[in-house]
Design an enzyme around this catalytic site. Structure first.
Site, short mmCIF file in Angstrom:
data_model
loop_
_atom_site.label_atom_id
_atom_site.label_comp_id
_atom_site.label_asym_id
_atom_site.label_seq_id
_atom_site.Cartn_x
_atom_site.Cartn_y
_atom_site.Cartn_z
N GLY A 11 0.82 -1.20 0.00
CA GLY A 11 0.00 0.00 0.00
C GLY A 11 0.86 1.25 0.00
N ASP A 12 0.21 2.39 -0.20
CA ASP A 12 0.87 3.70 -0.18
C ASP A 12 1.92 3.86 -1.28
OD1 ASP A 12 -0.57 4.21 2.23
OD2 ASP A 12 0.94 3.04 3.30
N LYS A 15 -0.88 5.06 -5.74
CA LYS A 15 -1.98 4.69 -6.66
C LYS A 15 -2.89 5.86 -6.96
CE LYS A 15 -3.49 1.62 -3.80
NZ LYS A 15 -2.39 1.57 -2.86
N GLY A 39 -5.80 5.67 2.04
CA GLY A 39 -5.58 7.11 1.98
C GLY A 39 -4.84 7.43 0.70
N HIS A 40 -5.47 8.15 -0.19
CA HIS A 40 -4.86 8.48 -1.48
C HIS A 40 -4.57 9.97 -1.54
CE1 HIS A 40 -6.84 4.68 -3.41
NE2 HIS A 40 -5.86 4.40 -2.57
N THR A 41 -3.32 10.32 -1.76
CA THR A 41 -2.96 11.74 -1.80
C THR A 41 -2.78 12.17 -3.24
OG1 THR A 41 -1.72 11.33 0.21
CG2 THR A 41 -1.31 13.43 -0.87
N GLN A 198 -5.11 -0.38 -0.82
CA GLN A 198 -4.04 -1.13 -0.17
C GLN A 198 -3.05 -1.66 -1.21
OE1 GLN A 198 -7.48 -1.93 1.13
NE2 GLN A 198 -7.07 -0.15 2.35
N THR A 278 -4.09 8.22 6.45
CA THR A 278 -5.28 7.96 7.25
C THR A 278 -5.00 8.11 8.74
OG1 THR A 278 -6.09 6.49 5.54
CG2 THR A 278 -7.08 6.22 7.71
N GLY A 393 7.92 13.13 -8.89
CA GLY A 393 7.57 14.24 -8.00
C GLY A 393 6.12 14.13 -7.58
P1 IMP Z 1 -7.13 -2.52 8.44
O1 IMP Z 1 -7.48 -2.86 7.05
O2 IMP Z 1 -7.39 -1.09 8.79
O3 IMP Z 1 -7.71 -3.46 9.45
O4 IMP Z 1 -5.53 -2.70 8.58
C1 IMP Z 1 -4.90 -3.96 8.39
C2 IMP Z 1 -3.45 -3.73 7.97
O5 IMP Z 1 -3.42 -3.15 6.67
C3 IMP Z 1 -2.68 -2.77 8.89
O6 IMP Z 1 -1.32 -3.19 8.92
C4 IMP Z 1 -2.79 -1.44 8.16
O7 IMP Z 1 -1.71 -0.58 8.48
C5 IMP Z 1 -2.74 -1.90 6.71
N1 IMP Z 1 -3.45 -0.98 5.81
C6 IMP Z 1 -4.78 -0.84 5.67
N2 IMP Z 1 -5.06 0.07 4.72
C7 IMP Z 1 -3.88 0.52 4.27
C8 IMP Z 1 -3.51 1.46 3.25
O8 IMP Z 1 -4.34 2.07 2.57
N3 IMP Z 1 -2.17 1.63 3.07
C9 IMP Z 1 -1.24 0.95 3.78
N4 IMP Z 1 -1.53 0.06 4.71
C10 IMP Z 1 -2.85 -0.16 4.95
#
Ligand code: IMP
Length: 416
Positions: A11-12, A15, A39-41, A198, A278, A393
Site C-alpha cells: 500500500g501507499d 496509486k 488514503g490516497h494523496t 491497499q 489515514t 515528483g
Molecule cells: P485494516 O485494514 O485497517 O484493518 O488494517 C490492516 C493492515 O493493513 C494494517 O497493517 C494497516 O496498516 C494496513 N493498511 C490498511 N489500509 C492501508 C492502506 O491504505 N495503506 C497501507 N496500509 C494499509
C-alpha cells in the site's frame, strides 16, 4: 479497454496519484475494494487532497466515479470527504455513484476493530476504521448493504444506535445508489479505470496473512468488486515505489535497520513524506524488495509496472535493491507464505550507482540519467514486466508515460 490499478507492495505506493494521472483519458473510474482505511494523496495545482473513499478521478470536473460492490462504506466518512471536496470547489453532485451491493460500516465496527486488535497476541496494527469488522460481518452473512436500507424487514432488525446513525444518510444514499453490474454492462466498450486500495501484499489471500487487510486488494478483486467478469479486464498496472514501505505490523524483509541504518531510514522517510494519510503513523521504510515485487507481478498478472518516488533517491551515492532472501543460509527467490521464514529473511542486495541529480524536470524516459535507467531496466528484467509509467515528483505533471496503457495493444503482452 478496462485498466486496473493496484498497489504492488504494502500500500501507499502512489496509486491515487496514478489513477488521477490516467483518469483524464478514462471515461469512468471505479474504486473496487477497501474502505476508509485507504488514503490516497493527490497534489494538483499546488493543492493537496487526501481521499479515503472517493475514487481519485473525482478531481476532473467531467468524470463520473463509482464506489464498487467490493467496498465497505462508512457514510459518515464518505459525506465528510464529499463536503471537503465541495469546500474546495469540486462539484461532485451527480458524478458519484455507489453500488447498492456495497456494505456499510457502522461506528461500532471501529471500536470492535480496535478492541480485537488490542486483544491479539500479535496485533496487525489495524487503522481502526471498522474495515475488518465490516468484511467479517459480510462473510458471516450479517452485514448490511446499501440496498438493505430499503428493505423494511431488514432495517427493522437494526439496533437503535445503528438505525439512528444511518437515518440522516438514507435519502442521500438513495440518490447515489446504482446497480453497478448494469452500469458496467452499459459502459462496455468505454474506457473504465478500476482503482484498487491497499496493496498486493496486504491482500487477504495472497498477502502476508494474517498481517493483511480484509478486502481483495489483488487485481482479481477488480472485476468482482466492480460487478464485472474476469474477461472484462484488459490491463493491470502495478504501482510500486523505488523503495519499500509498510504501515502496521507484519514481516518486511528489506526494512532498514533502525539502529545501524538510522540515517538512511530517516532520509527516506522524511524525503518521501512517509507518514500515513489515514492515521498519520510513520511508515516503516526499506530497500526495494524485488522478490516481493515479482511475486506481485505473477499473482496479479501485472502487464505494466508503474514506478513512483524515483526522485527520492536523487541525493544518494549508491542504491541497493533486494534480489533474494537468505533464510537460514538458503537462498530463496520465491516469496514465502511462512511468516516465521519471512521474519528471518535477510535481504541479498544488488548495488546500483546513484544519479546524484534532480529528476524533477524529467518528462520522458530519455530525460532520465543513465544510472536511473539502469535501475529501471534491472527491475524490468527481474520482474519480466515493463515499467511503463514513471513518477518523479508529487505534482500530477511530474509523471511521464512510455506507452499509454489505454491505447497500447494487449498483443504486446508482458515484456517490452
Ligand atoms: P485494516 O485494514 O485497517 O484493518 O488494517 C490492516 C493492515 O493493513 C494494517 O497493517 C494497516 O496498516 C494496513 N493498511 C490498511 N489500509 C492501508 C492502506 O491504505 N495503506 C497501507 N496500509 C494499509
Amino acid at each position: 479497454m478496462n485498466t486496473v490499478v493496484i498497489g504492488a507492495q504494502w500500500g501507499d505506493e502512489g496509486k491515487g496519484k496514478i489513477v488521477d494521472y490516467l483518469a483524464s483519458s478514462a471515461d469512468v473510474i471505479v474504486r473496487y475494494s477497501g474502505g476508509a482505511n485507504a488514503g490516497h494523496t493527490i497534489v494538483t495545482g499546488g493543492k493537496q487532497y487526501a481521499l479515503h473513499l472517493v475514487p481519485s478521478g473525482i478531481l476532473y470536473p467531467d468524470k463520473t466515479v463509482y464506489l464498487g460492490m467490493g467496498m465497505v462504506i462508512d457514510p459518515a466518512a464518505l459525506f465528510t470527504e464529499l463536503a471537503m471536496l465541495k469546500e474546495n470547489g469540486i462539484d461532485w453532485e451527480g458524478r458519484v455513484f455507489i453500488s447498492d451491493r456495497a456494505h456499510l460500516v457502522f461506528p461500532r465496527y471501529r471500536e470492535i476493530d480496535k478492541k480485537r486488535d488490542s486483544e491479539r497476541k500479535h496485533p496487525i496494527g489495524t487503522t481502526g476504521r471498522g474495515i475488518g469488522t465490516a468484511y467479517s460481518m459480510k462473510s458471516e452473512r450479517d452485514g448490511i448493504r446499501i440496498a438493505d436500507l430499503f428493505w423494511k424487514e431488514k432495517t427493522a432488525e437494526l439496533d437503535e444506535a445503528d438505525r439512528a446513525f444511518i437515518a440522516p444518510y438514507i435519502e442521500r444514499l438513495e440518490k447515489m445508489k446504482v446497480d453497478i453490474t448494469a452500469e458496467m454492462y452499459r459502459l462496455k466498450g468505454k474506457k473504465i479505470l478500476l482503482e484498487g486500495a491497499q496493496g498486493a501484499l496486504l491482500d487477504l489471500d495472497a498477502g502476508t496473512y494474517p498481517y493483511v487487510s480484509s478486502g481483495m486488494s489483488c487485481a482479481s478483486g477488480a472485476p468482482v468488486g466492480a460487478g464485472m467478469g474476469p474477461r472484462d479486464i484488459d490491463r493491470v498496472l502495478g504501482v510500486f515505489k523505488a523503495y519499500s514501505t509498510r504501515v502496521g505490523n507484519g514481516p518486511m524483509p528489506t526494512e532498514f535497520n533502525t539502529e545501524t541504518q538510522s540515517e538512511l531510514y530517516h532520509y527516506v522517510r522524511e524525503t518521501g513524506r512517509e507518514y500515513g494519510v489515514t492515521t498519520g503513523r510513520p511508515r516503516r521504510c526499506g530497500y526495494l524488495d524485488l522478490v516481493a515485487l515479482r511475486y506481485a507481478c505473477r499473482t496479479n498478472s501485472i502487464s505494466d509496472l508503474v514506478l513512483t518516488h524515483l526522485d527520492i533517491y536523487d541525493e544518494l551515492d549508491g542504491i541497493e535493491a533486494c534480489v533474494a532472501y537468505d533464510i537460514d543460509g538458503k537462498i530463496v527467490t520465491d516469496f514465502p507464505a511462512d511468516i516465521g521464514a519471512l521474519n528471518k529473511a535477510k535481504p541479498v542486495l544488488e548495488q546500483f550507482k546513484g544519479w546524484k541529480t534532480s529528476l524533477k524536470n524529467c518528462r520522458s524516459y530519455a530525460d532520465l540519467p543513465e544510472q536511473a535507467r539502469s535501475y529501471v531496466e534491472f527491475i524490468e528484467d527481474y520482474c519480466g514486466t515493463p515499467v511503463n509509467i514513471i513518477s518523479v515528483g508529487y505534482e500530477r505533471s511530474d509523471t511521464f508515460m512510455r506507452l499509454d496503457p489505454f491505447t497500447r495493444g494487449a498483443e504486446h503482452g508482458n515484456g517490452l
